[in-house]
Design an enzyme around this catalytic site. Structure first.
Site, short mmCIF file in Angstrom:
data_model
loop_
_atom_site.label_atom_id
_atom_site.label_comp_id
_atom_site.label_asym_id
_atom_site.label_seq_id
_atom_site.Cartn_x
_atom_site.Cartn_y
_atom_site.Cartn_z
N LYS A 178 0.82 -1.21 0.00
CA LYS A 178 0.00 0.00 0.00
C LYS A 178 0.85 1.27 0.00
O LYS A 178 1.94 1.33 0.58
CB LYS A 178 -0.95 0.01 1.20
N ARG A 196 -4.22 -10.55 3.63
CA ARG A 196 -4.37 -10.54 2.17
C ARG A 196 -3.11 -9.91 1.57
O ARG A 196 -2.85 -8.72 1.76
CB ARG A 196 -5.62 -9.74 1.79
#
Length: 273
Positions: free
Chosen positions: A217, A252
């Site tokens: 991210k 995830r």
């Protein structure tokens, strides 16, 4: 079935899309997607999360028919070639896509809108008696990073998730089939993401299984001064270790091998207390 008391699980990301933020276009063909699925399972993935629509910041929605065209052949190939013990998740906000995926052999529904985009997806999960992942997001992917603001991000995310949990249970989804996700990077600033990671135990304290999705991210790139998401493997593994110690049940990730190592070491530490 996901055992909430066993070792945490790794969910490998398999984007069958041309425009995902980190791996868009890499697994568009059935053969390349199957090869990646086999690689992730060999490296220790317990679940494969298959998506035909990018939900990166600024992305546009994809018609359900196109999502189905992208994901169903891949799901069918994986079910034909990989052990049935590998669980499959469909990453979609559409009940139409989710229903087609369940018929093709998927075990879990992963909805980044938590049923806000298509309420029928929750009724479908209840009818099929499958786990559903409810993620927090502030707005749609197209605009979610346009000046998001919170007065108390941890409390506001907890309250919003509980509302979606209550909605899910009202249509018949059992508590042990509900997985909540704070939605790191979805309508959140760097300081919001960090605050949520610093207080994961509060999310876990709600009593539902928690999924954490920090993989590659952008907020970590700003901390590490890295522009290429693929160079954030170590940063992601750090958050995996943190999550294990905080009680998170599912992670995830794009990079299974490295996060498997982080999970195993953190789990051994947690079990030694």
């Amino acid at each position: 079935m996901i055992n909430p008391d066993a070792k945490p699980l790794l969910m490998g990301i398999l984007n069958v899309t041309p425009d995902s933020f980190s791996d868009g276009g890499r697994y568009n063909s059935v053969s390349s997607a199957l090869q990646q699925a086999e690689k992730m399972v060999a490296e220790g993935a317990d679940i494969l999360d298959i998506g035909g629509e990018s939900t990166r910041p600024g992305s546009d929605p994809v018609d359900p028919a196109e999502q189905i065209r992208r994901v169903i052949p891949v799901i069918t190939a994986i079910r034909s070639h990989l052990p049935k013990t590998v669980q499959l998740s469909i990453d979609t906000t559409s009940s139409e896509v989710a229903e087609a995926a369940l018929e093709a052999g998927v075990n879990i529904i992963n909805d980044v809108s938590a049923g806000n985009d298509d309420a029928a997806i929750l009724a479908l999960a209840a009818q099929a008696d499958v786990p559903v992942i409810l993620m927090h997001s502030l707005g749609a992917p197209k605009t979610m990073q346009d000046n998001p603001h919170y007065d108390d991000v941890v409390q506001e995310v907890l309250e919003a998730l509980l509302l979606r949990v209550n909605t899910a249970q009202a249509v018949g989804i059992q508590a042990d089939k509900i997985i909540i996700d704070p939605g790191i990077g979805f309508g959140k600033r760097k300081q919001d993401n960090l605050a949520l990671l610093a207080h994961l135990e509060q999310l876990v304290g709600l009593g539902y299984m928690v999924l954490l999705g920090t993989s590659r991210k952008r907020f970590m790139g700003s901390i590490c001064q890295v522009d290429n998401p693929a160079q954030l493997v170590t940063a992601t593994a750090v958050t995996t270790a943190l999550g294990v110690l905080s009680g998170v049940r599912i992670f995830r990730v794009h990079d299974v091998l490295e996060n498997r190592q982080a999970l195993e070491v953190a789990w051994a530490i947690k079990c030694s207390k």
